[in-house]
Design a protein around this motif. Structure first.
Motif, PDB file in Angstrom:
ATOM      1  N   ILE A 486       0.984  -1.080  -0.048  1.00  0.00           N
ATOM      2  CA  ILE A 486       0.001   0.139   0.093  1.00  0.00           C
ATOM      3  C   ILE A 486       0.989   1.297   0.120  1.00  0.00           C
ATOM      4  O   ILE A 486       1.730   1.427   0.947  1.00  0.00           O
ATOM      5  CB  ILE A 486      -0.888  -0.056   1.222  1.00  0.00           C
ATOM      6  N   SER A 487       0.848   1.970  -0.913  1.00  0.00           N
ATOM      7  CA  SER A 487       1.835   3.355  -1.075  1.00  0.00           C
ATOM      8  C   SER A 487       1.091   4.719  -1.053  1.00  0.00           C
ATOM      9  O   SER A 487      -0.244   4.582  -1.638  1.00  0.00           O
ATOM     10  CB  SER A 487       2.469   3.207  -2.282  1.00  0.00           C
ATOM     11  N   THR A 488       1.572   5.869  -0.829  1.00  0.00           N
ATOM     12  CA  THR A 488       1.115   7.026  -1.029  1.00  0.00           C
ATOM     13  C   THR A 488       2.092   7.897  -1.046  1.00  0.00           C
ATOM     14  O   THR A 488       3.351   7.718  -0.422  1.00  0.00           O
ATOM     15  CB  THR A 488       0.150   7.445   0.084  1.00  0.00           C
ATOM     16  N   ILE A 489       1.848   9.138  -1.623  1.00  0.00           N
ATOM     17  CA  ILE A 489       3.235  10.279  -1.783  1.00  0.00           C
ATOM     18  C   ILE A 489       2.651  11.374  -0.966  1.00  0.00           C
ATOM     19  O   ILE A 489       1.479  11.978  -0.981  1.00  0.00           O
ATOM     20  CB  ILE A 489       3.039  10.259  -3.210  1.00  0.00           C
ATOM     21  N   ILE A 490       3.766  11.966  -0.553  1.00  0.00           N
ATOM     22  CA  ILE A 490       3.674  13.318   0.041  1.00  0.00           C
ATOM     23  C   ILE A 490       4.723  14.200  -0.224  1.00  0.00           C
ATOM     24  O   ILE A 490       5.716  13.696  -0.707  1.00  0.00           O
ATOM     25  CB  ILE A 490       3.611  13.069   1.620  1.00  0.00           C
ATOM     26  N   ASN A 491       4.655  15.639  -0.012  1.00  0.00           N
ATOM     27  CA  ASN A 491       5.433  16.662  -0.278  1.00  0.00           C
ATOM     28  C   ASN A 491       5.865  17.295   0.954  1.00  0.00           C
ATOM     29  O   ASN A 491       4.846  17.709   1.728  1.00  0.00           O
ATOM     30  CB  ASN A 491       4.889  17.641  -1.318  1.00  0.00           C
ATOM     31  N   VAL A 492       7.220  17.458   1.303  1.00  0.00           N
ATOM     32  CA  VAL A 492       7.521  17.908   2.444  1.00  0.00           C
ATOM     33  C   VAL A 492       8.661  19.034   2.188  1.00  0.00           C
ATOM     34  O   VAL A 492       9.452  18.859   1.136  1.00  0.00           O
ATOM     35  CB  VAL A 492       8.236  16.915   3.467  1.00  0.00           C
ATOM     36  N   ARG A 493       8.683  20.128   2.829  1.00  0.00           N
ATOM     37  CA  ARG A 493       9.542  21.251   2.634  1.00  0.00           C
ATOM     38  C   ARG A 493      11.111  20.900   2.826  1.00  0.00           C
ATOM     39  O   ARG A 493      11.084  20.032   3.532  1.00  0.00           O
ATOM     40  CB  ARG A 493       8.978  22.609   3.145  1.00  0.00           C
ATOM     41  N   LEU A 528      12.907  15.938  -6.259  1.00  0.00           N
ATOM     42  CA  LEU A 528      13.287  17.332  -5.699  1.00  0.00           C
ATOM     43  C   LEU A 528      12.543  18.447  -6.571  1.00  0.00           C
ATOM     44  O   LEU A 528      13.021  18.580  -7.586  1.00  0.00           O
ATOM     45  CB  LEU A 528      14.781  17.221  -5.435  1.00  0.00           C
ATOM     46  N   ASN A 529      11.669  18.969  -5.809  1.00  0.00           N
ATOM     47  CA  ASN A 529      11.180  20.043  -6.654  1.00  0.00           C
ATOM     48  C   ASN A 529      11.725  21.335  -6.221  1.00  0.00           C
ATOM     49  O   ASN A 529      12.607  21.535  -5.596  1.00  0.00           O
ATOM     50  CB  ASN A 529       9.148  20.059  -6.049  1.00  0.00           C
ATOM     51  N   ASP A 530      10.771  22.358  -6.579  1.00  0.00           N
ATOM     52  CA  ASP A 530      11.530  23.782  -6.371  1.00  0.00           C
ATOM     53  C   ASP A 530      11.528  24.195  -4.924  1.00  0.00           C
ATOM     54  O   ASP A 530      12.472  24.767  -4.254  1.00  0.00           O
ATOM     55  CB  ASP A 530      10.462  24.795  -7.048  1.00  0.00           C
ATOM     56  N   ASN A 531      10.356  23.849  -4.203  1.00  0.00           N
ATOM     57  CA  ASN A 531      10.154  24.071  -2.764  1.00  0.00           C
ATOM     58  C   ASN A 531       9.899  23.107  -1.955  1.00  0.00           C
ATOM     59  O   ASN A 531      10.039  23.238  -0.568  1.00  0.00           O
ATOM     60  CB  ASN A 531       8.851  25.147  -2.672  1.00  0.00           C
ATOM     61  N   ASN A 532       9.908  21.691  -2.320  1.00  0.00           N
ATOM     62  CA  ASN A 532       9.736  20.518  -1.444  1.00  0.00           C
ATOM     63  C   ASN A 532      10.172  19.237  -2.051  1.00  0.00           C
ATOM     64  O   ASN A 532      10.578  19.445  -3.475  1.00  0.00           O
ATOM     65  CB  ASN A 532       8.281  20.370  -1.156  1.00  0.00           C
ATOM     66  N   ALA A 533      10.225  18.422  -1.482  1.00  0.00           N
ATOM     67  CA  ALA A 533      10.658  16.960  -1.994  1.00  0.00           C
ATOM     68  C   ALA A 533       9.591  16.141  -1.855  1.00  0.00           C
ATOM     69  O   ALA A 533       8.754  16.275  -1.005  1.00  0.00           O
ATOM     70  CB  ALA A 533      11.908  16.480  -1.080  1.00  0.00           C
ATOM     71  N   THR A 534       9.512  15.187  -2.771  1.00  0.00           N
ATOM     72  CA  THR A 534       8.576  14.065  -2.897  1.00  0.00           C
ATOM     73  C   THR A 534       9.087  12.685  -2.268  1.00  0.00           C
ATOM     74  O   THR A 534       9.955  12.202  -2.783  1.00  0.00           O
ATOM     75  CB  THR A 534       8.120  13.965  -4.292  1.00  0.00           C
ATOM     76  N   TYR A 535       8.298  12.011  -1.559  1.00  0.00           N
ATOM     77  CA  TYR A 535       8.501  10.956  -0.747  1.00  0.00           C
ATOM     78  C   TYR A 535       7.296   9.968  -1.027  1.00  0.00           C
ATOM     79  O   TYR A 535       6.000  10.279  -0.913  1.00  0.00           O
ATOM     80  CB  TYR A 535       8.652  11.066   0.874  1.00  0.00           C
ATOM     81  N   GLU A 536       7.617   8.705  -1.018  1.00  0.00           N
ATOM     82  CA  GLU A 536       6.686   7.616  -1.309  1.00  0.00           C
ATOM     83  C   GLU A 536       6.662   6.527  -0.012  1.00  0.00           C
ATOM     84  O   GLU A 536       7.835   6.124   0.186  1.00  0.00           O
ATOM     85  CB  GLU A 536       6.739   6.975  -2.521  1.00  0.00           C
ATOM     86  N   ILE A 537       5.613   6.489   0.850  1.00  0.00           N
ATOM     87  CA  ILE A 537       5.633   5.475   1.905  1.00  0.00           C
ATOM     88  C   ILE A 537       5.129   4.251   1.333  1.00  0.00           C
ATOM     89  O   ILE A 537       4.097   4.256   0.744  1.00  0.00           O
ATOM     90  CB  ILE A 537       5.005   5.902   3.013  1.00  0.00           C
ATOM     91  N   LEU A 569       3.227  19.536   6.121  1.00  0.00           N
ATOM     92  CA  LEU A 569       2.994  19.043   4.990  1.00  0.00           C
ATOM     93  C   LEU A 569       2.520  19.923   3.806  1.00  0.00           C
ATOM     94  O   LEU A 569       1.673  20.740   4.035  1.00  0.00           O
ATOM     95  CB  LEU A 569       1.862  17.951   5.093  1.00  0.00           C
ATOM     96  N   LYS A 570       3.281  19.852   2.586  1.00  0.00           N
ATOM     97  CA  LYS A 570       2.958  20.399   1.567  1.00  0.00           C
ATOM     98  C   LYS A 570       1.592  19.877   0.920  1.00  0.00           C
ATOM     99  O   LYS A 570       0.575  20.933   0.816  1.00  0.00           O
ATOM    100  CB  LYS A 570       4.119  20.579   0.614  1.00  0.00           C
ATOM    101  N   SER A 571       1.707  18.466   0.701  1.00  0.00           N
ATOM    102  CA  SER A 571       0.363  18.148   0.145  1.00  0.00           C
ATOM    103  C   SER A 571       0.380  16.730   0.249  1.00  0.00           C
ATOM    104  O   SER A 571       1.650  16.161   0.450  1.00  0.00           O
ATOM    105  CB  SER A 571       0.177  18.392  -1.421  1.00  0.00           C
ATOM    106  N   VAL A 572      -0.644  16.092   0.217  1.00  0.00           N
ATOM    107  CA  VAL A 572      -0.809  14.561   0.022  1.00  0.00           C
ATOM    108  C   VAL A 572      -1.494  14.143  -0.949  1.00  0.00           C
ATOM    109  O   VAL A 572      -2.792  14.527  -1.126  1.00  0.00           O
ATOM    110  CB  VAL A 572      -1.496  13.946   1.681  1.00  0.00           C
ATOM    111  N   GLN A 573      -1.151  13.190  -1.825  1.00  0.00           N
ATOM    112  CA  GLN A 573      -1.677  12.876  -3.124  1.00  0.00           C
ATOM    113  C   GLN A 573      -2.078  11.300  -3.044  1.00  0.00           C
ATOM    114  O   GLN A 573      -1.444  10.308  -2.371  1.00  0.00           O
ATOM    115  CB  GLN A 573      -0.576  13.019  -4.303  1.00  0.00           C
ATOM    116  N   PHE A 574      -3.345  11.093  -3.570  1.00  0.00           N
ATOM    117  CA  PHE A 574      -3.554   9.486  -3.481  1.00  0.00           C
ATOM    118  C   PHE A 574      -3.165   9.127  -5.033  1.00  0.00           C
ATOM    119  O   PHE A 574      -3.439   9.518  -5.946  1.00  0.00           O
ATOM    120  CB  PHE A 574      -5.290   9.477  -3.566  1.00  0.00           C
ATOM    121  N   VAL A 575      -2.919   7.975  -4.862  1.00  0.00           N
ATOM    122  CA  VAL A 575      -2.040   7.257  -6.300  1.00  0.00           C
ATOM    123  C   VAL A 575      -2.692   5.854  -6.190  1.00  0.00           C
ATOM    124  O   VAL A 575      -3.273   5.239  -5.140  1.00  0.00           O
ATOM    125  CB  VAL A 575      -0.596   7.159  -6.223  1.00  0.00           C
TER     126      VAL A 575
END
Length: 581
Positions: A486-493, A528-537, A569-575
Motif C-alpha cells: 500500500i503506497s501513498t506520496i507526500i511533499n515535504v519542504r 526534488l521539486n522547487d520548494n519541497n521534496a516528494t516521498y513515497e511510503i 505537509l505541503k500536500s498529500v496525493q492519492f495514487v
C-alpha cells in the motif's frame, strides 16, 4: 252451274294428284333417308364387329398369357413373368369403369364402349332407365328379363331396353355375356326393391325416430360429461390447501392464486370444447347414415376424421423402430452425462485429485464436455428425426445454422474467451482485480461475462473477450501469501531532515491496522521539486480485500503523526495501489 261444277271437279283432281305426288316424294325421301341410315348402321356394326373381334382376341390372348404365367414352373424367369403381368395390367387399364350409382349405392360398372357411345354415356343412359323403374308406382321383379339380339344380351323391363351386354363387357368380368347380363339384372332387381323398401313412408318414420333418439342420446351424454368436468373443476378450484399459495417452483412463484384459478378454468373450458368436437364427429356419421340421401356425407365425414387418424397411427407405427433407437441413444447419453457429473463433483470436492488439474476446473470442464456430448448425441439422433430426409427440413436446419452462426459471433468469441480465462486462472471468485479503469471484487464469472462489484457497491459486467484482450491486475492472487504493498506520496519542504521524514512515515505506517511488521515498510524519495521534496511510503499488508480501508487509515495516520512532530505537509496525493514484487 254445270260449268262451275266441272271446274270444281277438275280442281279437286289436280289437288289430289298434287297431294299424292307430294306424298310419294316424301315417301321416297324417307325411304332414301332410311336406306342411308341402314347403310351407316351396317357400316358402324361392321366396324364394331371388327373392333370386338380384335379386342376379344387381344384380351383372350392376354388372359391365356396370364393363365400360362400363373401355371408356369418355378424355374421360369421372374423378370419375364413381371413383364407379362405388367402387359396384362396395361391392357386392362385401357378403359376406366363408369359406375352406375342409384342413391349413392353403386350397382355395377361398365368398362367398354359400343359404337359411338362411350362407357360413361352407356352408364348414364342405364341409370336414367333404372331411376324411372325406381320412381314408378309399382315394381315387379319378374318384368326384368334378359333377351338375346344379334349376339347381344339385352336387359329389359316391360319390353323397354335398359342395357345391352356384349362380349367385350363379358370378357372384362371373365364370364359369358349371358351370365353378366343375368348378374346385372339380379343386381338391378335387388337394389331397386331394396331402395324402394328403404325409402317407404314406414322406413322414413323409423329413420326420423332413430335420428331423434341419437340427438337425445348425444345431448344426454354431453350433459353428463360436462357435469363431471364441472365437478372436477370445482373440486380443484375450491381446494384452499392446494391453491393457497398459487403455483411455485423452487421458491419462484409462477402463478398467484387467482391467476391459477383463472388458468384452470380456461383449461377446463378448452377440455369441454375438445370433448364436444370429439363427440359431435363421432355421432354425426352415425346419424347421417340413417338416411340414404346423406350416406355419402356420412362416409365423407367419417373418411375426413378417420383418414388423418389412420395416417397418424401408420406414421407412428412406421416411425416406432427409429423412436426406439432415439430412446436408446438418449438413455445411453444420460448415463454418460451422469458419470461425467459424478467425477466433476468429486474433483470439485477434492475427493479425486489429478496432478496439474485444479478443483475450480471441474465445473467448466464438465460443462464443456456436456456440451460436446449433447452435440454429438444430436448429430447421431438427427437422421432418425421425423422428416429429417426431406429437403424442407434440411433447408430449415441449414438456414437456422447460418442464422445462429452470424448472430452469435460475439457470443462465441466471449465463450471462447471464457474458456481460455478459466484455464489461464488469472483470477478467482472474491479476488480484487483491475480491468482497464475498473477495480472491484469478482462476484461472478461464466462462459460469456465476468461481474465485478466496486468499493462503491456498483455491479459492473465485463465481456470475457475484453478481459482476454486487455491487461488484468489481480490484487488478491499473491497478496494473501506474499503481501500487497500500500503506497501513498507526500511533499515535504526542505526545512526538515530527510531521516526525520523517513522515520515519521514508517512510524505512521506501523500505526495503521492491517499493516504488517513481518516485511519492513520502506520510503522512496521520488523527486526534488522547487520548494519541497516528494516521498513515497510503501507498507505491506496481507489483507488485500481491505486495501481501500488500510490506505485511508495510512493517510490519516501520516497526517496525525506529522502534526504531532510539528512537520508541515505541503500536500498529500492519492495514487493507484501497486503490487509488491
Amino acid at each position: 252451274m254445270r260449268k262451275n261444277l266441272f271446274y270444281l271437279i277438275i280442281t279437286s283432281l289436280l289437288i289430289s294428284f298434287g297431294c299424292f305426288a307430294q306424298q310419294d316424294i316424301q315417301i321416297d325421301s324417307n325411304y332414301i333417308k332410311l336406306q342411308n341410315e341402314l347403310k351407316e348402321f351396317k357400316k358402324l356394326r361392321t366396324q364394331d364387329s371388327l373392333r370386338v373381334e380384335i379386342l376379344t382376341k387381344e384380351i383372350k390372348s392376354i388372359l391365356t398369357t396370364e393363365e400360362e404365367v400363373q401355371n408356369s414352373k418355378p424355374t421360369t424367369d421372374s423378370t419375364e413373368i413381371k413383364k407379362r403381368l405388367a402387359e396384362i395390367e396395361r391392357v386392362k387399364a385401357i378403359t376406366q369403369g363408369a359406375p352406375v350409382v342409384l342413391n349413392n349405392d353403386t350397382l355395377f360398372k361398365i368398362f367398354s364402349r359400343v359404337g359411338q357411345y362411350s362407357a360413361t354415356e352407356r352408364a348414364t343412359s342405364a341409370l336414367k332407365k333404372i331411376e324411372e323403374i325406381y320412381e314408378s308406382p309399382f315394381f315387379y321383379k319378374d318384368s326384368l328379363k334378359v333377351e338375346n339380339n344379334f349376339n347381344t344380351e339385352i336387359i329389359t323391363y316391360n319390353g323397354k331396353i335398359i342395357l345391352g351386354i356384349n362380349e367385350i363387357d363379358a370378357l372384362w368380368e371373365g364370364v359369358t355375356a349371358n351370365e353378366l347380363a343375368t348378374k346385372f339384372k339380379d343386381i338391378i332387381a335387388e337394389k331397386v326393391e331394396q331402395q324402394r323398401e328403404q325409402n317407404s313412408f314406414k322406413f322414413i318414420l323409423i329413420r326420423i325416430g332413430e335420428f331423434l333418439l341419437i340427438v337425445i342420446a348425444f345431448g344426454f351424454v354431453l350433459k353428463m360429461i360436462y357435469k363431471l368436468v364441472n365437478k372436477g373443476r370445482d373440486k380443484i378450484t375450491t381446494n384452499d390447501n392446494l391453491l393457497e399459495n398459487g403455483l411455485s417452483i423452487k421458491k419462484h412463484q409462477i402463478f398467484k392464486k387467482q391467476q391459477l384459478i383463472s388458468f384452470i378454468n380456461k383449461i377446463f373450458f378448452a377440455l369441454k370444447i375438445i370433448i364436444f368436437i370429439i363427440l359431435l364427429f363421432s355421432t354425426l356419421p352415425i346419424a347421417l347414415k340413417i338416411f340414404p340421401a346423406t350416406t355419402g356425407w356420412a362416409n365423407e365425414i367419417q373418411q375426413m376424421i378417420l383418414d388423418p387418424i389412420k395416417s397418424l397411427i401408420d406414421s407412428i407405427i412406421a416411425y416406432f423402430p427409429k423412436l426406439i433407437k432415439i430412446i436408446f441413444i438418449i438413455i445411453l447419453g444420460n448415463y454418460l452425462l451422469k458419470l461425467m457429473r459424478y467425477f466433476a463433483l468429486e474433483i470439485g470436492k477434492g475427493s479425486i485429485k489429478i496432478n496439474g488439474f485444479y478443483k475450480e476446473w471441474s465445473k467448466p470442464t464438465y460443462l464443456i464436455l456436456k456440451f460436446i456430448t449433447l452435440v454429438f448425441l444430436l448429430i447421431i439422433i438427427f437422421p432418425y428425426l421425423p422428416g429429417a430426409e426431406t429437403k424442407s427440413f434440411q433447408g430449415i436446419s441449414v438456414f437456422l445454422g447460418i442464422l445462429i452462426s452470424i448472430g452469435s459471433s460475439s457470443a462465441i468469441s466471449n465463450a471462447v474467451a471464457g474458456i481460455v480465462i478459466t484455464y489461464m486462472r488469472p483470477f478467482q471468485l472474491k479476488d480484487w482485480i483491475k480491468v482497464g479503469n475498473i477495480t472491484g471484487i469478482v462476484i461472478e464469472k461464466n462462459a460469456l461475462v465476468t461481474r465485478l462489484k466496486t468499493i462503491n457497491n456498483e455491479d459492473i459486467t465485463i465481456p470475457n473477450s475484453t478481459i482476454l484482450t486487455g491487461a488484468t491486475v489481480n490484487y488478491s492472487s499473491i497478496g494473501k501469501e506474499n503481501g500487497l504493498t500500500i503506497s501513498t506520496i507526500i511533499n515535504v519542504r526542505y526545512l526538515y531532515d530527510e531521516d526525520l521524514i523517513t522515520k515519521t512515515l514508517i512510524e505512521a505506517a506501523y500505526k495503521t491496522n492491517g499493516i504488517t511488521r513481518k516485511i519492513p515498510a520502506y520510503v522512496f524519495q521520488m523527486s526534488l521539486n522547487d520548494n519541497n521534496a516528494t516521498y513515497e511510503i510503501n507498507a505491506i499488508t496481507f489483507e488485500p480485500d481491505k486495501m481501500y480501508q488500510i490506505k485511508s487509515d495510512l493517510i490519516k495516520n501520516i497526517h496525525n503523526t506529522f502534526k504531532e512532530n510539528d512537520i508541515s505537509l505541503k500536500s498529500v496525493q492519492f495514487v493507484d495501489i501497486i503490487e509488491n514484487k
